[in-house]
Design an enzyme around this catalytic site. Sequence first.
Site, short mmCIF file in Angstrom:
data_model
loop_
_atom_site.label_atom_id
_atom_site.label_comp_id
_atom_site.label_asym_id
_atom_site.label_seq_id
_atom_site.Cartn_x
_atom_site.Cartn_y
_atom_site.Cartn_z
N SER A 65 2.39 -3.33 4.13
CA SER A 65 2.77 -3.67 5.10
C SER A 65 4.37 -4.73 4.78
CB SER A 65 2.01 -5.12 5.77
OG SER A 65 2.36 -5.43 6.89
N ASP A 209 -2.16 -0.53 9.27
CA ASP A 209 -1.69 -1.46 8.11
C ASP A 209 -2.49 -1.33 6.96
OD1 ASP A 209 -1.46 -4.09 6.92
OD2 ASP A 209 -0.01 -4.22 8.52
#
Length: 751
Positions: A65, A209
Site C-alpha cells: 500500500s 490492496d
Amino acid sequence: MHYYRPILFIILCVPIFAASQPKQRTRPQLGITLSGGGAKGLAHIGILKAIDSAGLKIDYVTGTSMGSIIGGLYASGYTADTIEKIARCVNWDLMLSNSASLHSMGMEEKEEYDKYAVELPWVNNGFRLPSGMLESEELWLKFSEFFFPVYNIKDFLKLPKKFRCIATDVSSGQAVALDKGEIVSAVRSSMAIPSVFTAVEYQGRKLVDGGIVRNFPVHDALDMGADIVIGSNVSGGLLPKEKINNVFQILLQIAFFREDENTNKEKQLCQVYINHPLENYSMGSFSSSNDIIDEGIETGRQMYPVFKRMADSLNRLYGPEKEKVKPLPAVREVKITDYAIEGLQRTNRYFFLSLMQFVRNRWYTPESLNEHIRVAFGTRYYQKIIYRLEPLTDTTAKIIFTAQEHPLTFAKLGIHYNTFSGISLIGNLTSRDFFVPFSRSRSLVSVNVGENMRIRGEHLQYLDRLNQVSLNALVQLEQIGFNTYNTNSIRDGVYQQLYFKAESNLSVALARKMSLGVGHRFEAFTYTPSISTNNVLEVKGNNQQNNTYAFFKYNTLSNNVYPRKGIRLHLEAGRVYSADPRVNFYRNGKEQSNDTLGFSFGAFARTTFLFDHYVPISQRVTLIEHIQAGFNFMDKMGPLNAYYVGGLSNEFRNQILFAGLNEGTRYSSSVANVQLGVRYQMFSSIFLTGRANLLYHDIVTSNARSNRAGYLSGYSLTFGYNFLLGPLEISAMYSEQSKKVIPYVNLGIPF
C-alpha cells in the site's frame, strides 16, 4: 516500540565476538520492509532519511500500500530527501479523489465540472448508481511521472534496489507478490483499498490492496535474499477493548484480525523493528501529511545511532562499500515511434488521437505526455486514460494507451439552500454527441425546483478538431423573488421578477486556461411588486433589450470549491440597445413620471469585471482576493439595469457580492467592490473564513442616479464544511452602514 535482535547487536557491534566467528565471504545483504497504513505511511520517509544519513546501503525493498509507493520510489533510485520533497509538494486531496484538477478541464467545461453531488451514468438503457470507488486519474498520471526514469525496467529485481510489493487477488483472497511488469500498475494495485479505489486489472488478475492479507511483508525481503531486515510499521494494530464503542469499530476490528495476526508473525523476522507512535492520525489524515512526515523524521533521528553503528560495524568487518549506491536512471525523455490504443468502444482511434493531440516520432517527457492526456481527459469523453511504455530495439519506445470511456449521458442531482433563494432541488441532464456521433458537442438541460423556479437549456458545439473554437447557444427562464430595502438597510417590500434570456456566443480558447469571444444576448423582464414599500422606488411592468458584447475569460483555479490557488478573471464589455420598456415607477404607492425621475431608455455601454485570486500562505492558510465591478455609461434607465449589492454567493443576474449585506440591499448603475479574505483549514473538510470588503457605488456621473457616490464597508466570518452535498457555510455578516449582525446560510452550489 523499537527493538533490535541481540544476535545482530553482537555480530555488528562487538568486533571481539565477530573475530571469533568464521568470516563471511560476502557482505550481508540488507533489506527494508515498509508497511501499509494510508497517510501514516508517509512516516516511513523519516526512517529512509536516517538510513541514508547513516550510510547504510539497502539492497532489497518490500512494501504494501503506501509502503509500496514510498518503497517503489526508493527502490527506483530516489533518495529519501527527494522523496520527502515530493511528498510535501503533492496535492494529496486531488490525487486521492475522483476529481481531476480544474487545470485539466477545457474552458467551456470548468463551470459545470464537479458541480453536482450525484452523477448517474446512462448505461445499458438505464441510469446506474455510481460505484463510489475512485479511479484517481491524477494518481495514475503522477505515478507515471515519478516512475518514468525506470519505464524500461520490467523486472523489479533489476531496479537500483531490488523491489517487491504486495497486492491481493480479489477472486482468491490470496496475497500476490509483484516483482515484474509495469511498476506503476504494480504500486497502484498494492494500494487499491477495497470500496475506496477501483480494483486494478494486472497480469490477468483483478487486484486490490495487499494490506488485507499481508500488510508487513518481511518474509518477502528474506525470500529475495536479504540477510538483515529493517522493518518500519505504521499500522496501529487492533484496537484495545475500551476503544471499541460501536458496530463500525467492531466490524473494522474483525476485518483486521487476519492482517494483525500476519503482522505479529512478520515482526519476529525483523532484526530491527520500528513501530511509529502515530495514534493521533488515521489512514485518511492526508491533510496532516507534513505533520506525519515530521513525526517520521523524529523517529528516524532516534534510530540514527542504531543505523550508524550498523554501518560502521559492517565497514569494519567487511571493508567500505566497493559498489556505489545506484542512482536514479537519468531518463528525462523518450522518442515514441509507435502506439496502440486499448479500451475504445463508442469513440474511435482517430477521435481519441485528435483530442490527445499526440504525434508519433517525437520526443516526450513524462510531463508533456501527461499534459496531452489531460487535454483529452478535459473533454469529459473519458473517465480514465493511462499509458505504459514498451522499449523498442532501436532505443525508441512504443506507447500503449488504455482508455476507459465516460457514458455519453449523465443525470445529475444537487441540493441547494440559501438565505436569499430558499431550498431547491437542482436536476441536470447532460449528453454528448446527442444529435450526431463524434460531433464534439455537449447538450444539457438544468432545472431548479424550489421557491425560485429556473430552467436552462444549452448546446455547445466545437467547430475544430482541437476543441478550441466553439459555438454556444442557451435559453434560460426564471422567476425570482426579491426583497427590497430602505436607506437603513431594513427590508420593507417584496417583488417578483420573471426573467428570460436567449444568448449565443462564439469563443476561441487560446489555452485550457483562457478564452475570448463575442456574443449576443436578448433579455426580457417582467416586474411585479408583491408587497408595497415605503419611500423605495418600485418598478411594475416589463422590459426587453438586446446586448452585444465581447468577453475574455481566464481560469487557473485548482478546483471550484475551496480552491487553494489560482486566478479566475471574467471581463465583459458591450452595448445595450433596442430597449422596449413598458414599465411604471412608484414611490409610496404613487406613480412617478419618467421626466421627474430623469429616466430615459436609450442605448448605453456596459462593462463587468470579476477577479478572484487564491494564494496559499501555508499548508492550512489561503489568502483570498476578490474584486468585482459593474459599470454602465450613459444609462438613464434607473434600476432596470442596475447592479444589486449583497450576499456571499452568486444567485442572480447583475449581483455584486458584498460581505455585510443581504442580496439586493443596495443598487447602483456603477459599483466596484474590493474584498480580502483569509481561509483557515481547521481539518480536512472544515474551514474558517474571514472577509472584509470596501465598496464604492454610483461612480459614473453620466448615469441616472438616485444616490450620491459613496462607500460601503462590511465584514463576515464563515464556518464551512465540505461534504457530500457540497459546501455548507454558516456566516455572520456585519456592515458599518446597517450597524447590525446578519446571519447567512448557504448549502451546495447555486444553479
